[in-house]
Design a protein around this motif. Structure first.
Motif, mmCIF file in Angstrom:
data_model
loop_
_atom_site.group_PDB
_atom_site.id
_atom_site.type_symbol
_atom_site.label_atom_id
_atom_site.label_comp_id
_atom_site.label_asym_id
_atom_site.label_seq_id
_atom_site.Cartn_x
_atom_site.Cartn_y
_atom_site.Cartn_z
ATOM 1 N N UNK A 1 24.491 80.105 31.699
ATOM 2 C CA UNK A 1 25.750 80.047 31.911
ATOM 3 C C UNK A 1 26.491 81.035 33.106
ATOM 4 N N UNK A 2 26.460 81.045 34.700
ATOM 5 C CA UNK A 2 27.674 81.294 35.146
ATOM 6 C C UNK A 2 28.228 81.478 35.630
ATOM 7 N N UNK A 3 29.188 80.131 35.238
ATOM 8 C CA UNK A 3 30.450 80.696 35.308
ATOM 9 C C UNK A 3 31.340 79.662 34.210
ATOM 10 N N UNK A 4 31.709 81.393 33.059
ATOM 11 C CA UNK A 4 32.438 80.445 32.213
ATOM 12 C C UNK A 4 33.641 80.398 32.162
ATOM 13 N N UNK A 5 34.596 79.826 30.891
ATOM 14 C CA UNK A 5 36.388 79.553 30.710
ATOM 15 C C UNK A 5 36.569 78.989 30.202
ATOM 16 N N UNK B 1 48.106 66.589 30.550
ATOM 17 C CA UNK B 1 48.097 67.138 31.861
ATOM 18 C C UNK B 1 47.316 68.607 31.553
ATOM 19 N N UNK B 2 46.743 69.456 32.427
ATOM 20 C CA UNK B 2 46.172 70.743 32.818
ATOM 21 C C UNK B 2 46.793 71.415 32.464
ATOM 22 N N UNK B 3 46.926 72.236 31.191
ATOM 23 C CA UNK B 3 48.276 73.485 31.094
ATOM 24 C C UNK B 3 47.330 74.664 31.263
ATOM 25 N N UNK B 4 46.534 75.230 30.950
ATOM 26 C CA UNK B 4 46.182 76.230 31.328
ATOM 27 C C UNK B 4 44.857 76.612 31.953
ATOM 28 N N UNK B 5 44.127 77.378 32.294
ATOM 29 C CA UNK B 5 42.781 77.115 32.793
ATOM 30 C C UNK B 5 42.014 78.620 33.602
ATOM 31 N N UNK B 6 41.202 78.907 33.455
ATOM 32 C CA UNK B 6 40.120 80.149 33.551
ATOM 33 C C UNK B 6 39.229 80.247 33.502
ATOM 34 N N UNK B 7 38.253 80.676 34.915
ATOM 35 C CA UNK B 7 36.617 80.777 34.068
ATOM 36 C C UNK B 7 36.265 81.878 35.203
ATOM 37 N N UNK B 8 35.110 82.774 35.472
ATOM 38 C CA UNK B 8 35.513 84.392 35.666
ATOM 39 C C UNK B 8 33.415 83.657 36.458
ATOM 40 N N UNK B 9 33.881 84.031 37.386
ATOM 41 C CA UNK B 9 32.128 84.273 38.179
ATOM 42 C C UNK B 9 31.396 85.181 37.811
ATOM 43 N N UNK B 10 30.301 84.738 36.701
ATOM 44 C CA UNK B 10 29.454 85.729 36.319
ATOM 45 C C UNK B 10 28.346 85.700 36.984
ATOM 46 N N UNK B 11 27.754 85.184 37.386
ATOM 47 C CA UNK B 11 26.304 85.204 38.371
ATOM 48 C C UNK B 11 26.309 84.259 38.834
ATOM 49 N N UNK B 12 25.763 84.736 40.129
ATOM 50 C CA UNK B 12 25.747 83.657 41.528
ATOM 51 C C UNK B 12 25.099 82.267 41.914
ATOM 52 N N UNK B 13 25.196 81.721 42.134
ATOM 53 C CA UNK B 13 24.148 80.255 42.453
ATOM 54 C C UNK B 13 24.411 79.876 43.419
ATOM 55 N N UNK B 14 22.695 79.283 44.150
ATOM 56 C CA UNK B 14 22.410 78.945 45.186
ATOM 57 C C UNK B 14 23.065 78.045 46.203
#
Lengths: 166, 154
Positions: free
Chosen positions: B140-144, B80-93
């Motif tokens: 890394x564009x999207x760490x979490x 079961x996924x209990x917690x999740x977070x991520x941030x969008x640090x860089x753009x992707x095309x």
């Protein structure tokens, strides 16, 4: 310093939206992600799983779209407390020189699975507005918290989203 | 589906089975429709240029959902996924389409993760992970982060 016309939105509710979670919307969502998990696709398989039916992927709902507008391909079943605060806040931010918005990220806490047929309500508020100095100049960080409840009034998930205004 | 993962078999520092993804303009259109995010930044080339991002960029929330799949694939059906977070640090095309169904050659993204902590709390067998997306250059564009509940014996 952000002007008071912007910071006055801290603590404001930005609306409640309710929507039915339809099977077709779950499949469309999983298809867009290219996620073949049978819990989203296969009714028989999901029926025999511990969930007893097709479920929605965690994150099926979230900022910037609290509940996917395409979810029912109709208007949400219920909108109370229309989210005018968001529009007014956007206008105030634009006036203060922050005309563009980008999605900064999200934090979720999940409490209950979301099953096809559930009716979810999302209640959002503006938790915080802060100014920060970035590489490209000043930025305004808006933190929006949303609580999602199902038709049994169980808390399904909480989300904390960051919108960055540039 | 892969064999069910058990808490006992997870080690701190262990790798999460990576997941490859290819963002395409087709995928972005599908995501816009499925998520309801109709910001033209993700499909209108002229608008994206005016906004200063060159050409349409991948939705942050789509990248989020790739990372959710990384976790749900790894934890298995009993997880079961209990917690999740991520941030969008860089753009992707996204890759452009070569035919109506197949994209041009180009970038492939890798969703990856590592176990950072393993513990029992309120009777739940929990695992904390660092997760991230690398673009074609390995940046890394999207760490979490994510916390999952796994089946455990004790």
């Amino acid at each position: 310093m952000l002007p008071e016309e912007v910071t006055k939105f801290i603590g404001k509710s930005i609306g409640v939206v309710a929507c039915e979670v339809e099977k077709g919307s779950i499949k469309r969502f999983a298809d867009a992600v290219d996620d073949p998990n049978p819990l989203y696709w296969d009714e028989k398989y999901a029926g025999k799983s511990r969930y007893g039916s097709i479920i929605a992927p965690p994150g099926f709902f979230g900022w910037p779209v609290k509940l996917p507008r395409g979810m029912t391909f109709q208007r949400p079943t219920d909108i109370s407390d229309p989210p005018e605060a968001t529009e007014n806040m956007r206008a105030a931010l634009a006036k203060a020189g922050f005309g563009r918005v980008v999605d900064g990220g999200i934090e979720y806490e999940f409490f209950q699975p979301v099953r096809a047929g559930d009716v979810l309500s999302a209640k959002s508020m503006i938790k915080d507005i802060r100014e920060r100095e970035g590489k490209t100049g000043k930025m305004a960080f808006i933190i929006i918290e949303t609580a999602y409840h199902n038709q049994k009034d169980e808390l399904v998930a909480k989300a904390r989203a960051t919108a960055i205004y540039l | 589906m892969a064999k069910q993962l058990n808490w006992e078999n997870v080690e701190v520092g262990g790798e999460i089975t990576p997941l490859s993804k290819v963002a395409t303009t087709l995928m972005l259109v599908k995501w816009a429709g499925a998520s309801g995010d109709f910001n033209p930044l993700h499909y209108d080339a002229a608008f994206a240029a005016i906004q200063g991002v060159g050409s349409p960029i991948v939705h942050g929330a789509l990248k989020r959902q790739w990372l959710v799949q990384l976790m749900t694939d790894w934890m298995g059906e009993q997880g079961t996924l209990k917690k999740f977070s991520c941030s969008y640090r860089a753009m992707d095309w996204p890759r452009k389409m070569a035919t109506p169904m197949t994209p041009e050659e180009g970038e492939t993204w890798q969703c990856k993760g590592k176990v950072t902590k393993k513990y029992i709390e309120d009777g739940q067998h929990l695992v904390d992970c660092d997760i991230w997306i690398e673009n074609g250059k390995g940046e890394v564009t999207t760490p979490g982060t994510a916390t999952v509940i796994l089946p455990g014996r004790s």
